[in-house]
Design a protein around this motif. Structure first.
Motif, PDB file in Angstrom:
ATOM      1  N   ASP A 135       0.858  -1.191   0.000  1.00 31.18           N
ATOM      2  CA  ASP A 135       0.000   0.000   0.000  1.00 31.18           C
ATOM      3  C   ASP A 135       0.895   1.242   0.000  1.00 31.18           C
ATOM      4  O   ASP A 135       2.032   1.189   0.480  1.00 31.18           O
ATOM      5  CB  ASP A 135      -0.850  -0.043   1.287  1.00 31.18           C
ATOM      6  N   ALA A 136       0.381   2.361  -0.515  1.00 33.65           N
ATOM      7  CA  ALA A 136       1.076   3.638  -0.352  1.00 33.65           C
ATOM      8  C   ALA A 136       0.906   4.157   1.075  1.00 33.65           C
ATOM      9  O   ALA A 136       1.707   4.951   1.555  1.00 33.65           O
ATOM     10  CB  ALA A 136       0.512   4.666  -1.336  1.00 33.65           C
ATOM     11  N   HIS A 137      -0.173   3.711   1.723  1.00 36.30           N
ATOM     12  CA  HIS A 137      -0.577   4.243   3.032  1.00 36.30           C
ATOM     13  C   HIS A 137      -0.457   3.178   4.108  1.00 36.30           C
ATOM     14  O   HIS A 137      -0.567   1.983   3.824  1.00 36.30           O
ATOM     15  CB  HIS A 137      -2.029   4.730   2.961  1.00 36.30           C
ATOM     16  N   ASP A 226      -3.405  -3.060  -1.772  1.00 37.05           N
ATOM     17  CA  ASP A 226      -4.082  -1.826  -2.154  1.00 37.05           C
ATOM     18  C   ASP A 226      -3.417  -1.379  -3.450  1.00 37.05           C
ATOM     19  O   ASP A 226      -2.196  -1.150  -3.481  1.00 37.05           O
ATOM     20  CB  ASP A 226      -3.898  -0.777  -1.049  1.00 37.05           C
ATOM     21  N   ASP A 228      -3.128   1.228  -4.864  1.00 37.41           N
ATOM     22  CA  ASP A 228      -2.399   2.504  -4.858  1.00 37.41           C
ATOM     23  C   ASP A 228      -0.950   2.346  -4.380  1.00 37.41           C
ATOM     24  O   ASP A 228      -0.188   3.319  -4.371  1.00 37.41           O
ATOM     25  CB  ASP A 228      -3.160   3.603  -4.105  1.00 37.41           C
TER      26      ASP A 228
HETATM   27 MN   LIG Z   1      -3.844   3.032   0.199  1.00 35.98          MN
END
Ligand SMILES: [Mn+2]
Length: 311
Positions: A135-137, A226, A228
């Motif tokens: 995920d980026a987050h 995710d 992203d």
């Molecule tokens: Mn994310």
């Protein structure tokens, strides 16, 4: 001869691998829920679009290993409910049946759907499990916009599960941090954080082996992807894009290592948003990942003793 048999594979569901055999190696469930998205929505359309595009991929891995013989049982989608709590309850119940297969693929939806999915997974296995969060987050907020079930809180909820230990949570592709997440991380240095920059500097193979080392010893692993995590160049169709991300190749090579070294039982793919996509780039990336995973699952499962590995 049924008409199904004479259709070319690219015209048939899951490239002709779809099966109604309850002993199928892989169970698939769509969870088209995007009410927890904080920015741009549309991930509720992902399961349908991925299913539409997937059959255009030939049933073989990218290195030419045939997927023939692999059986995929598609449970369809969990019909949307306006009440999120009720919906999560239904998702957990439906996921429990899918998890009887040796391998499960869940198609979100936004990242909040991983909350009921991991809850079901936690109950389905004996002993401790590990999670790889691509995920980026971080998704480590305790609450976000007043909600404990936000897609920004996924891994905080996962860490509350009884057989999930923060030592066995590993994250790859990270490049965005919120204030309260930073303070949480400060208190939990045991969580493995591999930023997108770290992947760029050290190479995905080294990062993948670090993840394997951290998660060694667990009986089962849940991987949540995710989309992203990918750079917006590779996955523009997503609600909260962050520049400077991974390539599709990075994610494929990461998963290749995880599937050969760890007991990966589940993959979910979330935050794919067809209405925000361009030329299906994001959906095609998701579909490609899925077909490679099919190949690794086929290799990992010893035929024909599948029924003995089911609970
Ligand atoms: Mn994310």
């Amino acid at each position: 001869m049924s008409s199904n048999k004479i259709k070319p594979s690219h015209r048939r569901a899951w490239s002709g691998l779809k099966s109604s055999d309850p002993a199928a190696e892989i169970g698939v469930l769509g969870v088209p829920f995007d009410r927890a998205s904080s920015f741009r929505k549309g991930s509720s359309f992902a399961p349908q679009r991925i299913r539409e595009l997937a059959p255009h991929i030939a049933p073989a891995s990218e290195e030419g290993v045939s997927l023939s013989g692999l059986r995929i049982y598609d449970y369809g989608d969990v019909a949307i409910d306006v009440n999120w709590e009720q919906y999560f309850g239904t998702v957990e119940k439906r996921a429990a049946s899918v998890l009887r297969h040796p391998f499960s693929l869940f198609l979100g939806g936004d990242h909040s759907v991983t909350i009921p999915l991991t809850r079901a997974f936690s109950k389905s296995i004996k002993g401790e499990f590990g999670v790889v969060h691509i995920d980026a987050h971080l998704d480590l907020a305790d609450t976000f916009e007043g909600r404990r079930w936000s897609h920004a809180c996924t891994e905080r909820r996962v860490l509350e599960l009884p057989n999930m230990n923060s030592h066995k949570l590993s994250m790859v592709g990270i490049r965005s941090f919120m204030e309260d997440e930073l303070s949480f991380l400060g208190n939990h240095p045991e969580i493995g954080i591999h930023t997108a920059r770290s992947v760029y500097m050290h190479g995905i193979n080294n990062v993948a082996h670090d993840v394997v080392e951290q998660l060694g010893g667990v009986g089962a692993v849940y991987v949540t992807l995710d989309i992203d995590a990918l750079d917006p160049a590779f996955a523009p169709g997503t609600g909260t894009p962050e520049a400077g991300g991974l390539s599709t190749r990075d994610v494929l090579e990461l998963l290749r290592v995880l599937f050969s070294k760890l007991p990966v039982r589940v993959l979910d793919i979330v935050e794919v948003s067809p209405p925000l996509d361009h030329a299906d780039i994001t959906c095609v990336a998701a579909a490609k990942v899925i077909y490679e995973v099919f190949g690794w699952v086929k290799r990992n499962i010893a035929f024909p003793v599948v029924s003995e590995t089911r609970q």
